[in-house]
Design a protein around this motif. Structure first.
Motif, PDB file in Angstrom:
ATOM      1  N   VAL A  29       0.852  -1.194   0.000  1.00  0.00           N
ATOM      2  CA  VAL A  29       0.000   0.000   0.000  1.00  0.00           C
ATOM      3  C   VAL A  29       0.883   1.237   0.000  1.00  0.00           C
ATOM      4  O   VAL A  29       1.699   1.436   0.909  1.00  0.00           O
ATOM      5  N   ASN A  30       0.723   2.052  -1.033  1.00  0.00           N
ATOM      6  CA  ASN A  30       1.403   3.346  -1.080  1.00  0.00           C
ATOM      7  C   ASN A  30       0.534   4.328  -0.316  1.00  0.00           C
ATOM      8  O   ASN A  30      -0.438   4.865  -0.835  1.00  0.00           O
ATOM      9  N   ALA A  31       0.874   4.544   0.958  1.00  0.00           N
ATOM     10  CA  ALA A  31      -0.006   5.283   1.858  1.00  0.00           C
ATOM     11  C   ALA A  31       0.190   6.786   1.818  1.00  0.00           C
ATOM     12  O   ALA A  31      -0.761   7.542   2.049  1.00  0.00           O
ATOM     13  N   LEU A  32       1.396   7.219   1.502  1.00  0.00           N
ATOM     14  CA  LEU A  32       1.698   8.630   1.715  1.00  0.00           C
ATOM     15  C   LEU A  32       2.745   9.123   0.735  1.00  0.00           C
ATOM     16  O   LEU A  32       3.717   8.429   0.452  1.00  0.00           O
ATOM     17  N   GLY A  33       2.529  10.326   0.231  1.00  0.00           N
ATOM     18  CA  GLY A  33       3.562  11.081  -0.433  1.00  0.00           C
ATOM     19  C   GLY A  33       3.669  10.915  -1.931  1.00  0.00           C
ATOM     20  O   GLY A  33       2.884  10.205  -2.556  1.00  0.00           O
ATOM     21  N   GLY A  49      -8.027  15.867   5.654  1.00  0.00           N
ATOM     22  CA  GLY A  49      -8.013  15.037   4.458  1.00  0.00           C
ATOM     23  C   GLY A  49      -9.061  13.958   4.567  1.00  0.00           C
ATOM     24  O   GLY A  49      -9.614  13.717   5.646  1.00  0.00           O
ATOM     25  N   PRO A  50      -9.361  13.292   3.463  1.00  0.00           N
ATOM     26  CA  PRO A  50     -10.379  12.242   3.486  1.00  0.00           C
ATOM     27  C   PRO A  50      -9.933  11.048   4.318  1.00  0.00           C
ATOM     28  O   PRO A  50      -8.740  10.858   4.574  1.00  0.00           O
ATOM     29  N   SER A  51     -10.887  10.247   4.729  1.00  0.00           N
ATOM     30  CA  SER A  51     -10.592   9.051   5.506  1.00  0.00           C
ATOM     31  C   SER A  51      -9.629   8.157   4.735  1.00  0.00           C
ATOM     32  O   SER A  51      -9.803   7.919   3.538  1.00  0.00           O
ATOM     33  N   GLY A  52      -8.592   7.669   5.428  1.00  0.00           N
ATOM     34  CA  GLY A  52      -7.642   6.764   4.806  1.00  0.00           C
ATOM     35  C   GLY A  52      -6.595   7.421   3.947  1.00  0.00           C
ATOM     36  O   GLY A  52      -5.857   6.736   3.223  1.00  0.00           O
ATOM     37  N   CYS A  53      -6.459   8.748   4.039  1.00  0.00           N
ATOM     38  CA  CYS A  53      -5.530   9.457   3.153  1.00  0.00           C
ATOM     39  C   CYS A  53      -4.090   9.434   3.647  1.00  0.00           C
ATOM     40  O   CYS A  53      -3.184   9.857   2.933  1.00  0.00           O
ATOM     41  N   GLY A  54      -3.859   8.974   4.860  1.00  0.00           N
ATOM     42  CA  GLY A  54      -2.505   8.947   5.396  1.00  0.00           C
ATOM     43  C   GLY A  54      -2.215  10.015   6.431  1.00  0.00           C
ATOM     44  O   GLY A  54      -1.047  10.245   6.770  1.00  0.00           O
ATOM     45  N   LYS A  55      -3.262  10.660   6.966  1.00  0.00           N
ATOM     46  CA  LYS A  55      -3.044  11.705   7.981  1.00  0.00           C
ATOM     47  C   LYS A  55      -2.289  11.139   9.192  1.00  0.00           C
ATOM     48  O   LYS A  55      -1.318  11.725   9.658  1.00  0.00           O
ATOM     49  N   SER A  56      -2.768  10.004   9.688  1.00  0.00           N
ATOM     50  CA  SER A  56      -2.129   9.419  10.873  1.00  0.00           C
ATOM     51  C   SER A  56      -0.749   8.859  10.546  1.00  0.00           C
ATOM     52  O   SER A  56       0.133   8.837  11.410  1.00  0.00           O
ATOM     53  N   THR A  57      -0.548   8.414   9.312  1.00  0.00           N
ATOM     54  CA  THR A  57       0.783   7.963   8.892  1.00  0.00           C
ATOM     55  C   THR A  57       1.751   9.138   8.910  1.00  0.00           C
ATOM     56  O   THR A  57       2.886   9.023   9.396  1.00  0.00           O
ATOM     57  N   LEU A  58       1.315  10.280   8.394  1.00  0.00           N
ATOM     58  CA  LEU A  58       2.127  11.492   8.448  1.00  0.00           C
ATOM     59  C   LEU A  58       2.439  11.854   9.897  1.00  0.00           C
ATOM     60  O   LEU A  58       3.577  12.188  10.244  1.00  0.00           O
ATOM     61  N   ARG A 222      -5.494   8.692  -0.856  1.00  0.00           N
ATOM     62  CA  ARG A 222      -4.272   7.878  -0.854  1.00  0.00           C
ATOM     63  C   ARG A 222      -3.722   7.681  -2.267  1.00  0.00           C
ATOM     64  O   ARG A 222      -4.490   7.395  -3.181  1.00  0.00           O
ATOM     65  N   PRO A 223      -2.393   7.818  -2.412  1.00  0.00           N
ATOM     66  CA  PRO A 223      -1.398   8.199  -1.403  1.00  0.00           C
ATOM     67  C   PRO A 223      -1.473   9.685  -1.068  1.00  0.00           C
ATOM     68  O   PRO A 223      -1.527  10.531  -1.962  1.00  0.00           O
ATOM     69  N   GLY A 224      -1.518   9.980   0.225  1.00  0.00           N
ATOM     70  CA  GLY A 224      -1.758  11.346   0.666  1.00  0.00           C
ATOM     71  C   GLY A 224      -0.642  12.301   0.293  1.00  0.00           C
ATOM     72  O   GLY A 224       0.536  12.047   0.556  1.00  0.00           O
ATOM     73  N   SER A 268     -14.231   5.522  -3.347  1.00  0.00           N
ATOM     74  CA  SER A 268     -14.084   4.602  -4.472  1.00  0.00           C
ATOM     75  C   SER A 268     -12.975   3.591  -4.209  1.00  0.00           C
ATOM     76  O   SER A 268     -13.090   2.411  -4.559  1.00  0.00           O
ATOM     77  N   GLN A 269     -11.883   4.042  -3.571  1.00  0.00           N
ATOM     78  CA  GLN A 269     -10.803   3.127  -3.228  1.00  0.00           C
ATOM     79  C   GLN A 269     -11.285   2.046  -2.273  1.00  0.00           C
ATOM     80  O   GLN A 269     -10.941   0.866  -2.423  1.00  0.00           O
ATOM     81  N   LYS A 270     -12.107   2.450  -1.279  1.00  0.00           N
ATOM     82  CA  LYS A 270     -12.629   1.473  -0.330  1.00  0.00           C
ATOM     83  C   LYS A 270     -13.550   0.479  -1.012  1.00  0.00           C
ATOM     84  O   LYS A 270     -13.508  -0.727  -0.748  1.00  0.00           O
ATOM     85  N   ALA A 271     -14.401   0.999  -1.907  1.00  0.00           N
ATOM     86  CA  ALA A 271     -15.344   0.119  -2.604  1.00  0.00           C
ATOM     87  C   ALA A 271     -14.614  -0.867  -3.508  1.00  0.00           C
ATOM     88  O   ALA A 271     -15.040  -2.008  -3.689  1.00  0.00           O
ATOM     89  N   GLY A 272     -13.478  -0.400  -4.072  1.00  0.00           N
ATOM     90  CA  GLY A 272     -12.694  -1.271  -4.936  1.00  0.00           C
ATOM     91  C   GLY A 272     -11.924  -2.312  -4.172  1.00  0.00           C
ATOM     92  O   GLY A 272     -11.503  -3.327  -4.721  1.00  0.00           O
TER      93      GLY A 272
END
Length: 272
Positions: A29-33, A49-58, A222-224, A268-272
């Motif tokens: 998973v390319n989570a960030l950057g 940012g949207p849910s799952g965008c990498g805020k907490s990873t940052l 994502r990737p954020g 859309s990413q989640k649905a996919g």
């Protein structure tokens, strides 16, 4: 988007920072950057940012809790290794991290006692911090006897007593009701003004970011990445009354305009 500060006093510096989880090309998973960002010393910076965008990873990279896959992250000019929280950095999470078996005073004292400070210095710092956070009358209480907002004050006090130069907050008021969040926001602004610390706030609440921050970084799905940087017009003495300012609505509208398509992409990413 390059959002490097022109101010020479850079407190946190990110250059080409990315974070990838996993090594298998089929599942990684390319989570960030990549992210380029400077946080100026003494500023209040919020990230939305949207849910799952990498805020907490940052957040974890800036806190020194997780390494960047590529790029460099520095605090006060020194590299963040992703293994330990550096001296001078205080972290507050959304979850209630108070110890149920300790009183408020002992919760606040926990970290500095482990750091080996003498008993007299511990007492002085704890007393000062309890008074500052409005917790002096609750020093002997246990977390179960407090409201959610009061327990979060305890968690912030436990960070503040360490006298951090950088305060990191990951959705600290997410579990609170709107009215309590506004009150806690004012407490946070007071803390920021009186300590002079740099503050990085991760939040999903656009109104919270618009009220509290000097600048708001908007992240993509994502990737954020940082896709917009919004500077607010409020003075350092601001409080919750700015929500009645017509410019407040303009700022939150700009944030939502930038986030709407990204939020749809994230779904859309989640649905996919």
């Amino acid at each position: 988007m390059n959002v490097a500060a022109t101010d020479a006093a850079v407190h946190i510096g990110l250059r080409g920072v990315t974070r990838i989880f996993g090594t298998d090309p089929r599942t990684r998973v390319n989570a960030l950057g990549p992210i380029d960002l400077d946080l100026r010393r003494g500023e209040f910076f919020a990230v939305v940012g949207p849910s799952g965008c990498g805020k907490s990873t940052l957040f974890d990279i800036v806190a020194g809790l997780s390494p960047a896959t590529d790029g460099t992250a520095t605090f006060e000019g020194r590299p963040l290794d992703g293994r330990t929280v550096p001296e001078g950095v205080g972290v507050v999470f959304q979850e209630d991290a108070s110890f149920a078996w300790l009183t408020v005073a002992d919760n606040v004292a926990f970290g500095i006692r482990r750091a080996g400070l003498g008993a007299a210095e511990v007492k002085r710092r704890v007393d000062d911090t309890l008074a500052f956070m409005g917790l002096r009358d609750f020093a002997a209480a246990y977390p179960a006897q407090l409201s959610g907002g009061m327990r979060q004050r305890v968690c912030i006090a436990r960070t503040l007593v360490q006298r951090p130069r950088l305060i990191l907050l990951d959705e600290p008021f997410g579990a609170l009701d709107q009215q309590t969040r506004l009150i806690m926001g004012e407490e946070l602004l007071k803390l920021w003004r009186e300590t002079g610390a740099t503050v990085l706030l991760i939040t999903h609440a656009l109104d919270e970011a618009a009220m509290l921050a000097d600048r708001v970084g908007v992240m993509s799905a994502r990737p954020g990445r940082i896709i917009d940087l919004v500077e607010t017009p409020w003075g350092k003495d601001r409080d919750s009354r700015v929500v009645a300012d017509p410019r407040f609505g303009e700022i939150t509208a700009r944030l939502w305009t930038r986030l709407r398509d990204e939020s749809m992409s994230a779904l859309s990413q989640k649905a996919g």
